[in-house]
Design an enzyme around this catalytic site. Sequence first.
Site, mmCIF file in Angstrom:
data_model
loop_
_atom_site.group_PDB
_atom_site.id
_atom_site.type_symbol
_atom_site.label_atom_id
_atom_site.label_comp_id
_atom_site.label_asym_id
_atom_site.label_seq_id
_atom_site.Cartn_x
_atom_site.Cartn_y
_atom_site.Cartn_z
ATOM 1 N N ASP A 93 26.114 54.635 23.595
ATOM 2 C CA ASP A 93 26.890 55.087 22.432
ATOM 3 C C ASP A 93 28.362 55.092 22.810
ATOM 4 O O ASP A 93 28.720 54.720 23.940
ATOM 5 C CB ASP A 93 26.414 56.468 21.938
ATOM 6 C CG ASP A 93 26.507 56.564 20.414
ATOM 7 O OD1 ASP A 93 27.609 56.350 19.889
ATOM 8 O OD2 ASP A 93 25.491 56.844 19.762
ATOM 9 N N HIS A 131 29.214 52.137 17.215
ATOM 10 C CA HIS A 131 28.841 52.991 18.355
ATOM 11 C C HIS A 131 28.922 52.235 19.681
ATOM 12 O O HIS A 131 28.058 52.385 20.539
ATOM 13 C CB HIS A 131 27.436 53.582 18.133
ATOM 14 C CG HIS A 131 27.414 54.662 17.086
ATOM 15 N ND1 HIS A 131 27.922 55.918 17.288
ATOM 16 C CD2 HIS A 131 26.968 54.643 15.800
ATOM 17 C CE1 HIS A 131 27.786 56.645 16.180
ATOM 18 N NE2 HIS A 131 27.209 55.890 15.257
ATOM 19 N N GLU A 135 26.354 53.701 10.954
ATOM 20 C CA GLU A 135 27.734 54.171 11.034
ATOM 21 C C GLU A 135 28.683 53.130 11.629
ATOM 22 O O GLU A 135 29.305 53.386 12.655
ATOM 23 C CB GLU A 135 27.768 55.472 11.844
ATOM 24 C CG GLU A 135 26.962 56.574 11.172
ATOM 25 C CD GLU A 135 26.863 57.851 12.001
ATOM 26 O OE1 GLU A 135 26.851 58.934 11.399
ATOM 27 O OE2 GLU A 135 26.765 57.777 13.233
HETATM 28 C C1 ACM Z 1 22.325 58.602 12.996
HETATM 29 O O1 ACM Z 1 22.036 59.816 12.948
HETATM 30 N N1 ACM Z 1 23.588 58.229 13.087
HETATM 31 C C2 ACM Z 1 21.308 57.581 12.922
#
Ligand code: ACM
Length: 555
Positions: free
Chosen positions: A199, A273, A337
């Site tokens: 991440d 991410h 995201e």
């Molecule tokens: C997530 O909680 N961003 C998948």
Amino acid sequence: MKFHYLLAAVILLTAACSEKADRTLDVVPYPNEVRLRSGNFDIAGATFHLDENLPEYAVSAVADFARQLSKVTGKESAIVSGSSRTGVVLIVDPSLKNEEYHLDTSLKAIVLKASGLNGFLYGLTTLRQMLPVEFFSNEPSQEVEWVVPCSKIIDSPRFSYRGMHLDVARHFFSVNEVKKYLDVMAMHKLNRFHWHLTDDQGWRIEIKKYPELTAFGSIRKETIIGHLYSEQGYDGTPYGEGLWYTQDQIREVVSYAASLGITIVPEIDLPGHMVAALACYPELGCTGGPYSVWTRWGVADDVLCPGKEATFDFIFGVLDEILELFPSEYIHIGGDECPKVRWEKCPDCQARIAELGLSGNDKHAVEFFLQSYVTERVGEYLAAKGRKIIGWDEILEGKLAPNATVMSWRGIEGGVEAARLGHDAIMTPYSHLYFDFYQSENKDAEPLAIGGYSPVEKVYSYEPYVEGMTKEETSHIIGVQANLWTEYITTDSHLEYMLLPRLAALSEVQWCKAEKKDWNRFLESLPVVCQRYGMMGYNYATHCLGQSSVSPEAE
Ligand code: ACM
Ligand code: ZN
């Protein structure tokens, strides 16, 4: 005379084993068909008889079981091959479904039948939980009556994908803690471990082709203090040096999980991410950086640049090693995201959009279709190698890649839409199944959490099928998972506190037919379930036991 003795014995045996409906077992998840009879099988010192075709890992699971039984009863249980009318008998029955097991306990014998590894593991797990709780202790307990209630259990899971997720990027958890996590998942018959390995705030898996990912990408120079929105500054302490898994450690965990009937689904979250990777390879971003491993939580605008071919070389280079390490059919490629602000301004991204002839529609700007292109291209790459992709529900935006399985987290809508489109879906809505949420409304008495409120009862109440779905559509809901993000979780003890006993509730959502779920029965079993956790060395939350919880910070 002889005949009368025999008749009396038969009558007594029948009476002793007659059906009795008002008892239940402290087994979680509760088996789908349980017929309890009166009478018990005396298991102390019982011999285990193994079918010669028993899967290898089942043989070692029986050995573990017998070793523990011998220890706590103080009477040695032998293991022999072949069948028998007495003792504990394990029989391979190819007519049973994958993961199904039958467990038949009479006064003379326990017979466990299954067709494959997971069925045997689940039968043994159920049997463990039918024994006195002291089975889970490390001490011999001779004063305990080592008996199993006479019963017939026919059991198989409702959903084929029963997952639990763990984020090791925001905070790292050691191989030993991950194994402990897998152990308690196995205790509740889960079969998928979704390992969130990368991440913005840290890259945690060795990739030999890109050594910088762990050498530098694992380390952030400091970490935001307190809650993301509370503006308390940064701690000034580097985090993450050496906190990553070598490929040998990954192999060790993969095979440990396999021995528990658990497949590990690795996640390499892309194209968003990815700040930790960009910090090592800034040429893969739209602006060229410089970037540093992120020190705060939330969603970063800097993401991989799909306009550059080097980005795909990187993704495929990483995935090649992931495929070597993880035999899972499913590979999770994230997709959540991913802001599009960099792509909107990036000449390479815009050139790619033009070259592909992409256009937006009334719902989504053209850059969303650029993300669909990434997902589809990665999906094709993995499909050519015999694997399938799972993505978070954002992969529905733009155009859903062929054969992609959707993990519905922002609600249930993503799962419903995927199913309507004929794609498989895994339900993991944050409203019920985010275990980084608070477990109490008295938030001041709790360790810091991301927000929300998901007590055990709410987790238990979750029903994955949605009213109005057709039978064909519900057949695409292949499973349920809970997620445990670790922005605010730094210790093993806190991790377990967030996991348990919510995991127990999750397991009934995943395993039990809807009509077999029973909150009151479950609640009555929770004290015993928690006692087992304690004996096995886990921390757990006690809100639902009517006690005030000892939070990990207060220990
Ligand atoms: C997530 O909680 N961003 C998948
Ligand atoms: Zn770009």
